[in-house]
Design an enzyme around this catalytic site. Structure first.
Site, PDB file in Angstrom:
ATOM      1  N   HIS A 186      -3.159 -30.049   3.363  1.00 63.01           N
ATOM      2  CA  HIS A 186      -3.866 -30.947   4.077  1.00 63.01           C
ATOM      3  C   HIS A 186      -3.158 -31.337   5.353  1.00 63.01           C
ATOM      4  O   HIS A 186      -3.954 -31.497   6.117  1.00 63.01           O
ATOM      5  CB  HIS A 186      -4.205 -32.245   3.154  1.00 63.01           C
ATOM      6  CG  HIS A 186      -4.880 -32.179   1.998  1.00 63.01           C
ATOM      7  ND1 HIS A 186      -5.923 -31.351   2.211  1.00 63.01           N
ATOM      8  CD2 HIS A 186      -5.286 -32.944   0.808  1.00 63.01           C
ATOM      9  CE1 HIS A 186      -6.837 -31.419   1.008  1.00 63.01           C
ATOM     10  NE2 HIS A 186      -6.165 -32.249   0.296  1.00 63.01           N
ATOM     11  N   ARG A 329      -8.181  -2.228   3.968  1.00 60.18           N
ATOM     12  CA  ARG A 329      -7.359  -0.841   3.763  1.00 60.18           C
ATOM     13  C   ARG A 329      -6.858  -0.578   2.623  1.00 60.18           C
ATOM     14  O   ARG A 329      -6.213  -1.256   2.003  1.00 60.18           O
ATOM     15  CB  ARG A 329      -6.341  -0.873   5.135  1.00 60.18           C
ATOM     16  CG  ARG A 329      -5.438   0.563   5.433  1.00 60.18           C
ATOM     17  CD  ARG A 329      -4.611   0.473   6.065  1.00 60.18           C
ATOM     18  NE  ARG A 329      -3.250  -0.351   5.811  1.00 60.18           N
ATOM     19  CZ  ARG A 329      -2.287  -0.748   6.946  1.00 60.18           C
ATOM     20  NH1 ARG A 329      -2.681  -0.023   7.964  1.00 60.18           N
ATOM     21  NH2 ARG A 329      -1.496  -1.352   6.630  1.00 60.18           N
ATOM     22  N   GLU A 424      -5.095   7.398  12.868  1.00 61.98           N
ATOM     23  CA  GLU A 424      -3.513   7.342  13.426  1.00 61.98           C
ATOM     24  C   GLU A 424      -2.459   8.334  13.389  1.00 61.98           C
ATOM     25  O   GLU A 424      -1.328   8.192  13.520  1.00 61.98           O
ATOM     26  CB  GLU A 424      -2.843   5.941  12.575  1.00 61.98           C
ATOM     27  CG  GLU A 424      -3.147   6.253  11.175  1.00 61.98           C
ATOM     28  CD  GLU A 424      -2.394   5.124  10.317  1.00 61.98           C
ATOM     29  OE1 GLU A 424      -1.710   3.946  10.804  1.00 61.98           O
ATOM     30  OE2 GLU A 424      -2.784   5.090   9.055  1.00 61.98           O
ATOM     31  N   ASN A 447      -0.516   1.556  16.225  1.00 66.41           N
ATOM     32  CA  ASN A 447       0.971   1.401  16.071  1.00 66.41           C
ATOM     33  C   ASN A 447       1.489   2.905  15.523  1.00 66.41           C
ATOM     34  O   ASN A 447       2.596   3.310  16.029  1.00 66.41           O
ATOM     35  CB  ASN A 447       1.151   0.334  15.049  1.00 66.41           C
ATOM     36  CG  ASN A 447       0.493  -1.214  15.278  1.00 66.41           C
ATOM     37  OD1 ASN A 447       0.236  -1.360  16.523  1.00 66.41           O
ATOM     38  ND2 ASN A 447       0.504  -1.730  14.485  1.00 66.41           N
ATOM     39  N   ASP A 448       0.866   3.393  14.717  1.00 70.19           N
ATOM     40  CA  ASP A 448       1.389   4.709  14.335  1.00 70.19           C
ATOM     41  C   ASP A 448       0.871   5.823  15.280  1.00 70.19           C
ATOM     42  O   ASP A 448       1.770   6.733  15.460  1.00 70.19           O
ATOM     43  CB  ASP A 448       0.572   4.871  12.874  1.00 70.19           C
ATOM     44  CG  ASP A 448       1.502   4.414  11.700  1.00 70.19           C
ATOM     45  OD1 ASP A 448       2.914   4.387  11.841  1.00 70.19           O
ATOM     46  OD2 ASP A 448       1.094   3.686  10.767  1.00 70.19           O
ATOM     47  N   CYS A 495      -7.465  -1.537  15.188  1.00 67.03           N
ATOM     48  CA  CYS A 495      -6.592  -2.550  14.586  1.00 67.03           C
ATOM     49  C   CYS A 495      -4.930  -2.357  14.919  1.00 67.03           C
ATOM     50  O   CYS A 495      -4.359  -3.186  14.464  1.00 67.03           O
ATOM     51  CB  CYS A 495      -6.921  -2.469  13.372  1.00 67.03           C
ATOM     52  SG  CYS A 495      -6.597  -0.728  12.460  1.00 67.03           S
TER      53      CYS A 495
HETATM   54  C1  PEP Z   1      -1.452   0.776  12.885  1.00 66.85           C
HETATM   55  O1  PEP Z   1      -0.602   2.050  12.594  1.00 66.85           O
HETATM   56  O2  PEP Z   1      -1.575   0.677  14.141  1.00 66.85           O
HETATM   57  C2  PEP Z   1      -1.773  -0.233  11.970  1.00 66.85           C
HETATM   58  C3  PEP Z   1      -2.603  -0.976  12.152  1.00 66.85           C
HETATM   59  O3  PEP Z   1      -1.319  -0.206  10.835  1.00 66.85           O
HETATM   60  P1  PEP Z   1       0.337  -0.291  10.353  1.00 66.85           P
HETATM   61  O4  PEP Z   1       1.036  -1.242  11.515  1.00 66.85           O
HETATM   62  O5  PEP Z   1       0.176  -1.547   9.203  1.00 66.85           O
HETATM   63  O6  PEP Z   1       0.710   0.640  10.141  1.00 66.85           O
HETATM   64 MG    MG Z   2      -0.487   2.504  10.409  1.00 68.53          MG
END
Ligand code: PEP
Ligand code: MG
Length: 563
Positions: A186, A329, A424, A447-448, A495
């Site tokens: 709260h 995912r 990715e 990211n990957d 993402c």
């Molecule tokens: C990515 O790889 O961009 C991603 C969103 O997944 P994670 O960072 O969980 O590997």
């Molecule tokens: Mg990834």
């Protein structure tokens, strides 16, 4: 400097008003007239209801209707005939009204506190609040007066109760510091609703933060600075001014659709790691969830969650987002995500090894449990759950996933959710046009993708100079992936962290990206960044950016044209 949970954003600077818990003591007196004692209890409950209704009305004006409901919930709780009859029974057994109320309410509090989910646990705080107030009424103890606190007060409390909140004059409260409470308590919900900076769960706050001393509360980083130096004061005054200016600008984007400067509709979704983040996604105006990482469900335990536990978690996120799209995912185990009981061996090259969909397709039984939970949750959430497969490198993988999902859908008689893939890996990018035939959507995991395109480990600082999304190689891949999805007529989102990078936004708009999935705190900022670019301008930026040969040139150019 004290550390706590940054529960409500902003910087508050002011003098401490500490509300030390008044110990409520009373002597257990024998009951002389049972009837009279029961009447005393009922009178106290009536007074409680009257006072609480008045507080709720005040709260409706000073906070909002939704939070006033919390207070009205206290009336409902204490009007429960079962609870009252328990108290009466104790009085009939020679227990005074105070002890009867305390004991019954303690029992209810403990039941709530032992619950598994945090929202039910939170009810324990409500019962504790009810108990304190009812005992005060029975004993004739006045509440600490919080109505007339002076401007720039930093309130330090054990826990901010809804009843305290209703009393406060929010314009005079610079910040709140509590000893207990988490992001969904709260204290957190109310301080965010009041837009008062708050740092929670500061151990020993009531002992350390002395009445009337000067303090800085940083609700962005979760720190409390006592007796700041002049330089610190100046630094935080500046930080506060910048925060407030930015907040004012971003406010205009709350509850608004995401549009480019020439009116093209886009979407800003959120990345969430657990059901609590989903609350943030909703409160921060996310238009959906673009990536729900399911690993949290599998981590920090000894065995896999069963179908019903998974179903509950997926359904809960969908319920929280009330009808919006939720992209969940499937398990992305391996690589940098270790789950000991899954029995993955140590590998020379874990990022290139046995992970994510590779593991899932080789452990069909486990994978089917997750798919079944997702298919059921989707069916019970109006078809809002989309299933996303990580680390796809071959068309065969997504075809196999479809086959399994279709099997389960046929077995259960439930509808097939939308099934898409994360893009990715370089293979997925190169085959994007073919993959699109078997996918209902794409979401780019930069990211990957960046690490695989650049062959540079995302966690290795020695090669960080290569791990760069501005690299022309990565930019060309992004253009190709988005183009393939647009050509195939399937939705395409992003993402990875790059979705929240303001410098990349014109490029992504020009390539045709539709959905940007970012952390909840970046929603409004991303919406604003999208709003400043027209398609024509974005196209010009993209053309120029793609003409450079190195990441450094791209970066320098994108910096120079930032709006
Ligand atoms: C990515 O790889 O961009 C991603 C969103 O997944 P994670 O960072 O969980 O590997
Ligand atoms: Mg990834």
């Amino acid at each position: 400097m004290l550390k706590g949970i940054a529960a409500s954003e902003g910087i508050g600077i002011g003098k401490i008003f500490a509300v030390t818990q008044q110990k409520i003591t009373y002597e257990q007196k024998p009951v002389i007239g049972v009837h009279k004692e029961i009447e005393r209890l009922h009178d106290a409950i009536d007074t409680f209801v009257e006072k609480t209704e008045a507080l709720a009305e005040k709260m409706e004006q000073s906070v909002n209707e939704k939070d006033a409901k919390i207070i009205r919930g206290h009336i409902t709780m204490l009007s429960d005939p079962f609870m009252i009859s328990q108290m009466e029974d104790m009085i009939k057994n020679d227990t005074c009204a105070e002890a009867a109320a305390e004991s019954v309410l303690n029992m209810f509090r403990d039941v709530f506190a032992a619950a598994e989910d945090e929202l039910t646990q939170q009810r324990a705080t409500d019962v504790e609040d009810i108990k304190t107030r009812l005992l005060k009424i029975l004993l004739g103890i006045e509440d600490t007066d919080l109505k007339d606190l002076p401007p720039n007060t930093v309130l330090v409390v054990e826990d901010l109760t809804p009843s305290m909140t209703a009393e406060l004059n929010k314009d005079n409260i610079a910040a709140i510091v509590t000893e207990s409470g988490g992001m969904t308590s709260h204290s957190a919900i109310l301080s965010r609703a009041l837009e008062i900076p708050a740092v929670l769960s500061v151990t020993g706050a009531l002992g350390t933060l002395k009445q009337d001393t000067f303090v800085i509360v940083d609700g962005i980083d979760g720190t409390v600075i006592t007796d700041p130096t002049l330089a610190e004061k100046e630094e935080y005054e500046k930080k506060r001014a910048a925060y407030l200016a930015d907040k004012e600008l971003l406010k205009a984007f709350t509850g608004k659709p995401t549009l480019t400067a020439d009116g093209k509709k886009k979407e800003v979704f959120c990345n969430v790691g657990n059901p609590k983040d989903a609350i943030q996604a909703r409160d921060r105006d996310g238009e959906g969830v673009g990536l729900f990482r399911t690993e949290f469900l599998f981590m920090d335990r000894d065995m896999m969650p069963d179908e019903s536990e998974q179903y509950e978690a997926y359904k809960k996120v969908a319920d929280t987002l009330e009808g919006k799209t939720i992209i969940i995912r499937t398990l992305d185990v391996g690589g940098d995500k270790e789950i000991p009981y899954m029995g993955l061996a140590k590998e020379e090259n874990p990022f290139l090894g046995y992970r994510a969909i590779r593991y899932c397709l080789n452990n069909e039984d486990k994978f089917k449990v997750q798919l079944r939970a997702l298919i059921r949750a989707n069916a019970d959430s109006g078809g809002n759950i989309w299933v996303m497969i990580p680390m796809v490198t071959s068309v065969g993988e997504i075809k196999k996933v479809r086959e399994l999902a279709e099997e389960i859908a046929a077995e259960t008689g439930l509808g097939l959710p939308k099934i898409g893939t994360m893009i990715e890996t370089p293979a997925a990018f190169i085959m994007a046009d073919t993959l699109a035939k078997y996918c209902d959507f794409f979401s780019i995991g930069t990211n990957d993708l960046t690490q695989y395109i650049m062959a540079a480990d995302r966690g290795n600082s020695d090669v960080a100079y290569l791990y760069n999304t501005y690299d022309p190689a990565v930019l060309r891949a992004l253009k190709g992936i988005i183009g393939a999805a647009v050509d195939a007529g399937i939705p395409v989102g992003m993402c990875g962290e790059a979705a929240a990078d303001p410098m990349l936004i014109p490029l992504l708009l020009s390539f045709g990206l539709e959905e940007f999935s970012v952390s909840p705190t970046s929603v409004l900022r991303t919406r604003r960044e999208i709003s400043v670019w027209s398609t024509e301008e974005a196209d010009a930026v993209a053309e120029k950016a793609l003409s450079f040969e190195t990441a450094e040139e791209v970066e320098e150019y994108l910096k120079s044209i930032r709006k």
